[in-house]
Write an enzyme that holds these catalytic residues in place. Structure first.
Site, PDB file in Angstrom:
ATOM      1  N   CYS A  86       0.827  -1.197   0.000  1.00 38.37           N
ATOM      2  CA  CYS A  86       0.000   0.000   0.000  1.00 38.37           C
ATOM      3  C   CYS A  86       0.867   1.255   0.000  1.00 38.37           C
ATOM      4  CB  CYS A  86      -0.987  -0.042   1.164  1.00 38.37           C
ATOM      5  SG  CYS A  86      -2.410   1.070   0.975  1.00 38.37           S
ATOM      6  N   HIS A 194      -3.459  -5.617   1.175  1.00 37.74           N
ATOM      7  CA  HIS A 194      -2.789  -5.823   2.462  1.00 37.74           C
ATOM      8  C   HIS A 194      -2.726  -7.301   2.843  1.00 37.74           C
ATOM      9  CE1 HIS A 194      -2.454  -1.644   4.044  1.00 37.74           C
ATOM     10  NE2 HIS A 194      -3.449  -1.420   3.200  1.00 37.74           N
ATOM     11  N   GLU A 196      -0.928  -8.582   5.194  1.00 36.19           N
ATOM     12  CA  GLU A 196      -0.829  -8.710   6.653  1.00 36.19           C
ATOM     13  C   GLU A 196      -2.204  -8.645   7.317  1.00 36.19           C
ATOM     14  OE1 GLU A 196      -1.090  -4.301   6.175  1.00 36.19           O
ATOM     15  OE2 GLU A 196      -0.265  -5.986   5.040  1.00 36.19           O
TER      16      GLU A 196
END
Length: 226
Positions: A86, A194, A196
């Site tokens: 990002c 994302h 994570e």
């Protein structure tokens, strides 16, 4: 093995990334402030998501001139795996480590939702555990996530197999629906979604295993059995 997570003023996914790398995949990860030197004994680098410098001027452009970026560039040139997520992707582009630009979404709105991306290059340090064209349910959260490049650059990206991920649906108006790219050598990867936020079943309502393979691919690259 140690992973450096670069922290800028305004980073807000650094601790999420630290948690996933350390607690889920048992890598030693270290948060590195943007004015500090990169530790000598790191094996990979991650630039996390957030709003470095409040996205002033342009997302990622101020952070791209932080002192630590010189070290990141040196390590990237030596072939070290580098992942930008990002805002990290925006910083990699603004620093010249990746081509193109990240523009405001065509909706002009910040978007935060679940989507799906498709693996178009499974030869990078972060995709070698995937099958080609495998689909990944994954979270996105961005306001300037629309990847753009001119026709010549897009042709080179296709020719050199630098398109790593594409969206499976129209998300933000990105050129060729690109969600992630790599440098020509393949060791530097930037992606808007994302991983994570998507690699644990407890927070992924669809399927966490595909997103977790991004980190398992890094383990594989570093010679660690997941």
């Amino acid at each position: 093995m140690k992973v450096a997570i670069i922290v800028f003023p305004g980073s807000n996914c650094d601790r999420d990334m630290h948690h996933v790398l350390t607690d889920v995949f048992h890598l030693e990860s270290k948060l590195v402030w943007h004015t500090d030197e990169l530790p000598k004994n790191v094996d990979a680098i991650v630039l996390p998501g957030g709003f470095s410098y409040g996205d002033r001027l342009r997302a990622g452009v101020i952070a791209a001139h932080s002192p630590v970026i010189k070290d990141v560039k040196k390590m990237a040139e030596k072939g070290m795996p580098v992942l930008g997520v990002c805002n990290g992707f925006q910083i990699l582009v603004e620093s010249g480590l990746l081509p193109g630009a990240l523009l405001k979404n065509t909706s002009l709105n910040f978007m935060c939702k679940w989507t799906e991306i498709i693996v178009k290059n499974n030869k990078t340090p972060f995709t070698n555990k995937f099958k080609l064209n495998q689909r990944i349910p994954i979270a996105i959260a961005n306001g300037e996530g629309r990847y753009y490049a001119d026709a010549k650059t897009l042709a080179l990206l296709k020719k050199n197999n630098q398109i790593v991920f594409t969206y499976s649906e129209k998300v933000n108006g990105a050129s060729l629906d690109i969600a992630g790219i790599s440098n020509k050598a393949g060791n530097v990867v930037g992606m808007m979604p994302h991983p994570e936020r998507s690699a644990e079943q407890i927070i992924n309502p669809n399927d966490s295993k595909p997103a977790s393979l991004i980190f398992e691919s890094l383990l594989n690259t570093l010679g660690i059995t997941a």
